[in-house]
Design an enzyme around this catalytic site. Structure first.
Site, PDB file in Angstrom:
ATOM      1  N   ASP A   1     -17.030-105.726  -5.140  1.00 42.72           N
ATOM      2  CA  ASP A   1     -15.916-106.353  -4.429  1.00 42.72           C
ATOM      3  C   ASP A   1     -15.750-107.766  -4.990  1.00 42.72           C
ATOM      4  OD1 ASP A   1     -14.201-107.600  -2.643  1.00 42.72           O
ATOM      5  OD2 ASP A   1     -15.110-106.712  -0.853  1.00 42.72           O
ATOM      6  N   HIS A   2     -14.620-108.003  -5.650  1.00 46.90           N
ATOM      7  CA  HIS A   2     -14.419-109.289  -6.328  1.00 46.90           C
ATOM      8  C   HIS A   2     -14.221-110.440  -5.350  1.00 46.90           C
ATOM      9  CE1 HIS A   2     -14.189-111.624  -9.831  1.00 46.90           C
ATOM     10  NE2 HIS A   2     -13.441-110.826 -10.594  1.00 46.90           N
ATOM     11  N   ARG A   3     -14.027-110.151  -4.062  1.00 46.78           N
ATOM     12  CA  ARG A   3     -13.983-111.217  -3.073  1.00 46.78           C
ATOM     13  C   ARG A   3     -15.375-111.818  -2.872  1.00 46.78           C
ATOM     14  NH1 ARG A   3     -11.702-108.081   2.028  1.00 46.78           N
ATOM     15  NH2 ARG A   3     -13.452-106.771   1.322  1.00 46.78           N
TER      16      ARG A   3
ATOM     17  N   PRO B   1     -10.914-105.609  -3.582  1.00 45.52           N
ATOM     18  CA  PRO B   1     -10.492-105.595  -4.988  1.00 45.52           C
ATOM     19  C   PRO B   1     -11.656-105.167  -5.878  1.00 45.52           C
ATOM     20  CG  PRO B   1     -10.809-107.846  -4.220  1.00 45.52           C
ATOM     21  CD  PRO B   1     -10.974-106.968  -3.026  1.00 45.52           C
TER      22      PRO B   1
END
Length: 463
Positions: A433-435, A257
């Site tokens: 990467d929003h993870r 994401p």
């Protein structure tokens, strides 16, 4: 005795490779570890060394063919053969190969990357062939020749030719024109065949050039071939670097994401610092530029924000945090986008980073980046500013947590010490990467990188 050599796995896990050109022809006598062909994978152009000393019995693919790993590429006659009407002393060739092995080379060639042994100055004799010229439907003569053919005219020597030296865009042009580079003479003192050399040869041979190439000196060679007159479309097979890049970008875009944050920063102090480096004789040779300063700022900031130097291991259900920086540098080349990386960049000085970036660029420009240099990156930088672009939303390189895009440096009005002044300004864009990275962490990292570019002296306070 006939031995078949199959296309090996070149250490990249890729299922196929395109045959760029043969360095030998049927009937040639070859030595152990002599380069026999160049193949292009989705990541690099690789030289294949011969696993045998003997006579080339048959070539099972032509330049431009896509060959699957494990498919037969070439056959060797290890028991003798006919090369140019005479028996070839295979035993002598084997003896030479053994002697080379005794001198420090392994009996088995390294088939990964650039494993070919250093070439001897003596070249194997090749059979002379004639060049066939046929008329196309448009009455344009198209030159057809096998690799290393020679033209039989009184002015052309029958002596064996050295391997033609050229860049990937020039080879692509020669391939499209149907020209064998072994027939083209380099006009420059460097001995490298240029686009002009190919076009002039094509004109003499009656072939039609297919357009012009524009090279952006600030970037890493982007070649564009214009279609022939009258053609409304041009179709290009999706393979090589373009195919690999497309797959990687789709995988990244639909797996991680993405979040992108932007920050515009006054980099006048960095511009002045770079100018002072150029005036310093002890530093001028390193060619320190904005890319090197940004790379140093990134390495410093990653030490304080390790979340951006990590990876998401979905199979293991773990977040892998790296305690080193393999800094990827996105490079636009004639073959497409590649992202080789600088190993342990965190340990390099500013001058060493500048040298590493320049070496990386020159290697990528020549299409000779080893596959290992494009593996194991932990963070990447892309410089879209060299194209005159202010900002963009870069896609994260698969397996990494973030990528930083550098925009163009613009001289424009800017608030400075309570007044409006002309300053050097650039925009930074960070995709993450929003993870792995929260908005707060990504923002703080970007602010810290910008802080070093705004005030390079701040680097003295970081570690």
């Amino acid at each position: 005795m006939i031995e078949e050599f199959r296309l090996p796995d070149l250490g990249e896990g890729l299922p196929e490779a395109e045959l760029v050109q043969w360095m030998v022809a049927e009937g040639d006598t070859v030595k152990l570890n002599q380069t026999i062909a160049e193949v292009e994978t989705a990541k690099a152009i690789v030289e294949l060394p011969s696993p045998h000393a003997g006579v080339v019995k048959a070539l099972h693919a032509a330049a431009g063919d896509v060959v699957e790993v494990g498919a037969v590429l070439i056959s060797f006659d290890l028991g003798g053969g006919d090369a140019g009407g005479a028996k070839v002393p295979v035993a002598e060739a084997r003896a030479e190969g053994a002697a080379e092995a005794d001198a420090g080379e392994k009996a088995q060639p390294n088939l990964v990357g650039y494993g070919a042994a250093p070439r001897s100055s003596a070249r194997p004799q090749r059979r002379a062939r004639s060049v066939a010229v046929r008329a196309a439907a448009s009455d344009t003569a198209v030159l057809e020749a096998a690799p290393h053919d020679v033209i039989h005219t009184p002015e052309v020597s029958e002596a064996p030719r050295e391997r033609p030296r050229s860049t990937p865009p020039v080879r692509a042009l020669a391939k499209q024109l149907g020209i064998d580079l072994a027939l083209v003479e380099a006009s420059g003192v460097s001995g490298v065949i240029s686009r002009t050399d190919v076009e002039e040869f094509a004109a003499r041979a009656g072939a039609t050039a297919v357009g012009s190439q524009t090279v952006a000196e600030e970037s890493l060679d982007i070649a564009e071939l214009t279609p022939r007159s009258g053609e409304r479309t041009t179709r290009t097979p999706i393979r090589g670097v373009r195919k690999h890049t497309a797959a990687a970008m789709v995988r990244s875009a639909f797996t991680a994401p993405h979040v992108t944050t932007f920050l515009t920063v006054d980099v006048t102090a960095t511009s002045e610092l770079i100018t002072s480096f150029k005036a310093d004789r002890s530093l001028a040779e390193h060619r320190i530029g904005i890319m090197a300063v940004a790379a140093k700022a990134v390495c410093l900031a990653l030490g304080r924000h390790p979340e951006l130097n990590s990876a998401w291991d979905d199979a293991a259900g773990e977040i892998v945090q790296h305690h080193y920086v393999n800094l990827g540098i996105a490079a636009a080349t004639g073959r497409g986008l590649v992202v080789p990386n600088i190993r342990d960049a965190q340990d390099l000085t500013l001058a060493e980073l500048a040298d590493a970036i320049r070496t990386l660029a020159e290697t990528a420009r020549g299409g000779k980046t080893p596959p290992v240099d494009m593996m194991g990156g932990t963070f990447s930088i892309t410089n879209v500013g060299v194209f005159g672009v202010d900002a963009g939303t870069p896609i994260i390189n698969p397996g990494e947590a973030a990528i930083l895009a550098l925009g163009a440096v613009r001289r424009q009005p800017w608030e400075y010490r309570g007044e409006v002044a002309l300053r050097d300004v650039m925009t930074l864009a960070l995709s993450f990467d929003h993870r792995l990275v929260d908005g707060e962490q990504g923002s703080k990292f970007l602010v810290e990188v910008a802080g070093v570019l705004r005030e390079p002296g701040r680097a003295m306070l970081l570690r």
